[in-house]
Design a protein around this motif. Structure first.
Motif, PDB file in Angstrom:
ATOM      1  N   HIS A   4      41.144   7.243  17.962  1.00  0.00           N
ATOM      2  CA  HIS A   4      41.592   5.885  18.295  1.00  0.00           C
ATOM      3  C   HIS A   4      40.343   5.045  18.558  1.00  0.00           C
ATOM      4  CE1 HIS A   4      44.141   2.720  19.935  1.00  0.00           C
ATOM      5  NE2 HIS A   4      43.211   2.577  20.861  1.00  0.00           N
ATOM      6  N   ILE A   5      40.152   4.009  17.753  1.00  0.00           N
ATOM      7  CA  ILE A   5      38.973   3.139  17.855  1.00  0.00           C
ATOM      8  C   ILE A   5      39.431   1.728  18.170  1.00  0.00           C
ATOM      9  CG2 ILE A   5      37.000   2.173  16.617  1.00  0.00           C
ATOM     10  CD1 ILE A   5      37.056   4.691  14.857  1.00  0.00           C
ATOM     11  N   GLU A   6      38.731   1.103  19.108  1.00  0.00           N
ATOM     12  CA  GLU A   6      39.013  -0.288  19.442  1.00  0.00           C
ATOM     13  C   GLU A   6      37.689  -1.017  19.631  1.00  0.00           C
ATOM     14  OE1 GLU A   6      40.912  -2.205  23.323  1.00  0.00           O
ATOM     15  OE2 GLU A   6      42.343  -0.987  22.177  1.00  0.00           O
ATOM     16  N   LYS A   7      37.494  -2.123  18.920  1.00  0.00           N
ATOM     17  CA  LYS A   7      36.258  -2.913  18.996  1.00  0.00           C
ATOM     18  C   LYS A   7      35.018  -2.049  18.768  1.00  0.00           C
ATOM     19  CE  LYS A   7      38.316  -6.335  22.018  1.00  0.00           C
ATOM     20  NZ  LYS A   7      38.311  -6.986  23.301  1.00  0.00           N
ATOM     21  N   ASN A   8      35.060  -1.213  17.744  1.00  0.00           N
ATOM     22  CA  ASN A   8      33.957  -0.317  17.356  1.00  0.00           C
ATOM     23  C   ASN A   8      33.594   0.721  18.414  1.00  0.00           C
ATOM     24  OD1 ASN A   8      33.617  -1.447  14.793  1.00  0.00           O
ATOM     25  ND2 ASN A   8      32.337  -3.070  15.629  1.00  0.00           N
ATOM     26  N   VAL A   9      34.513   1.027  19.316  1.00  0.00           N
ATOM     27  CA  VAL A   9      34.290   2.056  20.332  1.00  0.00           C
ATOM     28  C   VAL A   9      35.392   3.107  20.197  1.00  0.00           C
ATOM     29  CG1 VAL A   9      34.233   2.544  22.819  1.00  0.00           C
ATOM     30  CG2 VAL A   9      33.169   0.466  21.934  1.00  0.00           C
ATOM     31  N   VAL A  10      34.991   4.381  20.109  1.00  0.00           N
ATOM     32  CA  VAL A  10      35.964   5.472  20.067  1.00  0.00           C
ATOM     33  C   VAL A  10      36.507   5.656  21.480  1.00  0.00           C
ATOM     34  CG1 VAL A  10      36.325   7.920  19.639  1.00  0.00           C
ATOM     35  CG2 VAL A  10      34.811   6.609  18.143  1.00  0.00           C
ATOM     36  N   LEU A  11      37.791   5.379  21.662  1.00  0.00           N
ATOM     37  CA  LEU A  11      38.421   5.498  22.974  1.00  0.00           C
ATOM     38  C   LEU A  11      39.040   6.867  23.195  1.00  0.00           C
ATOM     39  CD1 LEU A  11      40.210   2.042  23.262  1.00  0.00           C
ATOM     40  CD2 LEU A  11      37.967   2.725  24.152  1.00  0.00           C
ATOM     41  N   PHE A  12      39.421   7.534  22.106  1.00  0.00           N
ATOM     42  CA  PHE A  12      40.115   8.801  22.221  1.00  0.00           C
ATOM     43  C   PHE A  12      39.946   9.574  20.927  1.00  0.00           C
ATOM     44  CE2 PHE A  12      43.918  11.433  21.750  1.00  0.00           C
ATOM     45  CZ  PHE A  12      43.984  12.051  22.978  1.00  0.00           C
ATOM     46  N   ALA A  13      39.655  10.857  21.018  1.00  0.00           N
ATOM     47  CA  ALA A  13      39.598  11.726  19.845  1.00  0.00           C
ATOM     48  C   ALA A  13      40.305  13.025  20.188  1.00  0.00           C
ATOM     49  CB  ALA A  13      38.156  11.990  19.432  1.00  0.00           C
ATOM     50  N   ASP A  14      41.118  13.499  19.272  1.00  0.00           N
ATOM     51  CA  ASP A  14      41.952  14.663  19.493  1.00  0.00           C
ATOM     52  C   ASP A  14      41.822  15.604  18.300  1.00  0.00           C
ATOM     53  OD1 ASP A  14      44.023  16.009  21.038  1.00  0.00           O
ATOM     54  OD2 ASP A  14      45.388  15.446  19.426  1.00  0.00           O
ATOM     55  N   LEU A  15      41.483  16.870  18.565  1.00  0.00           N
ATOM     56  CA  LEU A  15      41.373  17.876  17.513  1.00  0.00           C
ATOM     57  C   LEU A  15      42.542  18.836  17.608  1.00  0.00           C
ATOM     58  CD1 LEU A  15      37.647  19.073  17.685  1.00  0.00           C
ATOM     59  CD2 LEU A  15      38.702  17.782  15.849  1.00  0.00           C
ATOM     60  N   ALA A  16      43.265  19.030  16.538  1.00  0.00           N
ATOM     61  CA  ALA A  16      44.292  20.064  16.480  1.00  0.00           C
ATOM     62  C   ALA A  16      43.586  21.358  16.081  1.00  0.00           C
ATOM     63  CB  ALA A  16      45.356  19.694  15.456  1.00  0.00           C
ATOM     64  N   LEU A  17      43.586  22.339  16.985  1.00  0.00           N
ATOM     65  CA  LEU A  17      42.813  23.564  16.764  1.00  0.00           C
ATOM     66  C   LEU A  17      43.598  24.663  16.080  1.00  0.00           C
ATOM     67  CD1 LEU A  17      41.007  23.824  20.201  1.00  0.00           C
ATOM     68  CD2 LEU A  17      40.115  22.904  18.068  1.00  0.00           C
ATOM     69  N   ALA A  73      28.579   1.439  24.948  1.00  0.00           N
ATOM     70  CA  ALA A  73      28.277   0.025  24.669  1.00  0.00           C
ATOM     71  C   ALA A  73      27.707  -0.661  25.904  1.00  0.00           C
ATOM     72  CB  ALA A  73      29.520  -0.700  24.160  1.00  0.00           C
ATOM     73  N   GLY A  74      26.813   0.037  26.616  1.00  0.00           N
ATOM     74  CA  GLY A  74      26.142  -0.529  27.782  1.00  0.00           C
ATOM     75  C   GLY A  74      26.938  -0.512  29.071  1.00  0.00           C
ATOM     76  N   VAL A  75      28.135   0.071  29.059  1.00  0.00           N
ATOM     77  CA  VAL A  75      28.997   0.092  30.243  1.00  0.00           C
ATOM     78  C   VAL A  75      29.334   1.536  30.608  1.00  0.00           C
ATOM     79  CG1 VAL A  75      31.252  -0.626  31.158  1.00  0.00           C
ATOM     80  CG2 VAL A  75      30.011  -2.125  29.591  1.00  0.00           C
ATOM     81  N   GLN A  76      29.248   1.887  31.891  1.00  0.00           N
ATOM     82  CA  GLN A  76      29.654   3.213  32.347  1.00  0.00           C
ATOM     83  C   GLN A  76      31.172   3.321  32.279  1.00  0.00           C
ATOM     84  OE1 GLN A  76      26.655   5.121  32.344  1.00  0.00           O
ATOM     85  NE2 GLN A  76      27.728   6.151  33.981  1.00  0.00           N
TER      86      GLN A  76
END
Length: 103
Positions: A4-17, A73-76
């Motif tokens: 899931h990407i929003e404004k060029n930032v990956v917010l969530f990634a999920d791998l089905a193992l 993107a410069g933010v913690q």
């Protein structure tokens, strides 16, 4: 893999193992998770921590591998990395590993 990407930032990634928990975790899967975590967070979790959490899925539906902060993107931002199992109610199950940013 779901990303899931929003404004060029990956917010969530999920791998089905896999479709079920296999004990012990195959070495190739462990290497994949280490590299995936390094790509997402800049450093991996230890192999022992990943393996122990994965093994707990035999009796639990979820296991949090770790929480912390990462600079995006410069933010913690806070993140959580976790394993989870799911069942769709029709006999199909999956084992997933995800890393997501929290608000």
């Amino acid at each position: 893999m779901t990303v899931h990407i929003e404004k060029n930032v990956v917010l969530f990634a999920d791998l089905a193992l896999d479709t079920k928990v296999r004990s012990p975790m195959p070495g190739a899967t462990l290497n994949l998770l280490g590299n995936f975590t390094r790509l997402m967070l800049g450093s991996p979790f230890s192999a022992q921590k990943l393996s122990a959490c994965y093994r707990s899925l035999v009796t639990e539906a979820t296991c949090t591998v770790g929480r912390g902060q990462v600079r995006v993107a410069g933010v913690q931002r806070w993140y959580v990395a976790a394993f989870r199992t799911s069942d769709d109610g029709e006999g199909y199950s999956s084992v997933n590993y995800s890393i997501g940013l929290e608000e």
